[in-house]
Design a protein around this motif. Structure first.
Motif, PDB file in Angstrom:
ATOM      1  N   LEU A  11      20.024 -36.628  45.096  1.00 20.49           N
ATOM      2  CA  LEU A  11      20.190 -37.876  45.233  1.00 20.49           C
ATOM      3  C   LEU A  11      21.092 -38.154  44.088  1.00 20.49           C
ATOM      4  O   LEU A  11      21.248 -38.289  42.726  1.00 20.49           O
ATOM      5  CB  LEU A  11      18.479 -38.332  43.949  1.00 20.49           C
ATOM      6  CG  LEU A  11      18.718 -39.580  44.264  1.00 20.49           C
ATOM      7  CD1 LEU A  11      18.444 -40.593  45.484  1.00 20.49           C
ATOM      8  CD2 LEU A  11      17.086 -40.239  43.434  1.00 20.49           C
ATOM      9  N   GLN A  13      22.715 -41.759  41.943  1.00 17.83           N
ATOM     10  CA  GLN A  13      23.620 -43.177  41.806  1.00 17.83           C
ATOM     11  C   GLN A  13      24.720 -43.612  42.774  1.00 17.83           C
ATOM     12  O   GLN A  13      25.684 -42.939  43.064  1.00 17.83           O
ATOM     13  CB  GLN A  13      22.773 -44.094  41.142  1.00 17.83           C
ATOM     14  CG  GLN A  13      21.641 -43.452  40.434  1.00 17.83           C
ATOM     15  CD  GLN A  13      21.021 -44.356  38.912  1.00 17.83           C
ATOM     16  OE1 GLN A  13      22.282 -44.233  38.763  1.00 17.83           O
ATOM     17  NE2 GLN A  13      19.923 -44.626  38.687  1.00 17.83           N
ATOM     18  N   THR A  91      25.186 -41.764  52.291  1.00 16.60           N
ATOM     19  CA  THR A  91      23.561 -40.810  52.449  1.00 16.60           C
ATOM     20  C   THR A  91      23.773 -40.238  53.832  1.00 16.60           C
ATOM     21  O   THR A  91      23.585 -40.757  54.954  1.00 16.60           O
ATOM     22  CB  THR A  91      22.713 -41.885  52.434  1.00 16.60           C
ATOM     23  OG1 THR A  91      22.674 -42.489  50.883  1.00 16.60           O
ATOM     24  CG2 THR A  91      21.356 -40.477  53.321  1.00 16.60           C
ATOM     25  N   THR A 113      21.730 -38.191  48.984  1.00 15.34           N
ATOM     26  CA  THR A 113      21.356 -39.123  49.270  1.00 15.34           C
ATOM     27  C   THR A 113      21.851 -40.010  48.328  1.00 15.34           C
ATOM     28  O   THR A 113      21.418 -39.716  47.003  1.00 15.34           O
ATOM     29  CB  THR A 113      19.679 -39.291  49.079  1.00 15.34           C
ATOM     30  OG1 THR A 113      19.043 -38.150  50.383  1.00 15.34           O
ATOM     31  CG2 THR A 113      18.992 -40.765  49.642  1.00 15.34           C
ATOM     32  N   SER A 115      21.819 -43.661  46.495  1.00 19.93           N
ATOM     33  CA  SER A 115      20.175 -44.506  46.147  1.00 19.93           C
ATOM     34  C   SER A 115      20.453 -44.806  44.447  1.00 19.93           C
ATOM     35  O   SER A 115      20.261 -44.460  44.009  1.00 19.93           O
ATOM     36  CB  SER A 115      19.136 -43.933  46.827  1.00 19.93           C
ATOM     37  OG  SER A 115      18.359 -45.280  46.474  1.00 19.93           O
TER      38      SER A 115
END
Length: 116
Positions: A11, A13, A91, A113, A115
């Motif tokens: 993950l 950002q 993503t 990902t 996010s």
């Protein structure tokens, strides 16, 4: 035949950074291979992200230019994809591909990902 393994996914950002790695599980040098990174989102076709020729040339998809960097570390027998300022549309599962003559090998992919 290579057994490519991708790592470094996770993950991240938007606006952050992530570095993906690609290496052969048997520690075979990738120096003579053309190595490319692709990505695939659910319902989408696999798309080229960046490529690295054995002679040092590189090429990038339009969305990767100026934000992503493909590089090699011959000592570590690894090819990297540095992802800076990724966007949510990035993503996807990212795959490493190595080609040499009639050999064309793929890794299993690593999930990225993007996010908040």
């Amino acid at each position: 035949q290579l057994h490519l393994v991708e790592s470094g996914g996770g993950l991240v950002q938007p606006g952050g950074s992530l570095r993906l790695s690609c290496a052969d599980s048997k520690a075979t040098s990738l120096s003579f291979y053309t190595v490319k990174w692709y990505r695939q989102s659910p319902g989408e076709q696999r798309a080229l992200v960046a490529g690295s020729g054995s002679g040092g040339s590189t090429d990038y998809a339009h969305f990767a230019r100026d934000r992503f960097t493909i590089s090699r570390d011959p000592a570590k027998k690894t090819v990297y994809l540095q992802m800076d300022n990724p966007k949510p549309e990035g993503t996807a599962t990212y795959y490493c591909n190595a080609v040499l003559g009639g050999f064309n090998d793929w890794g299993q992919g690593t999930q990225v990902t993007v996010s908040p």
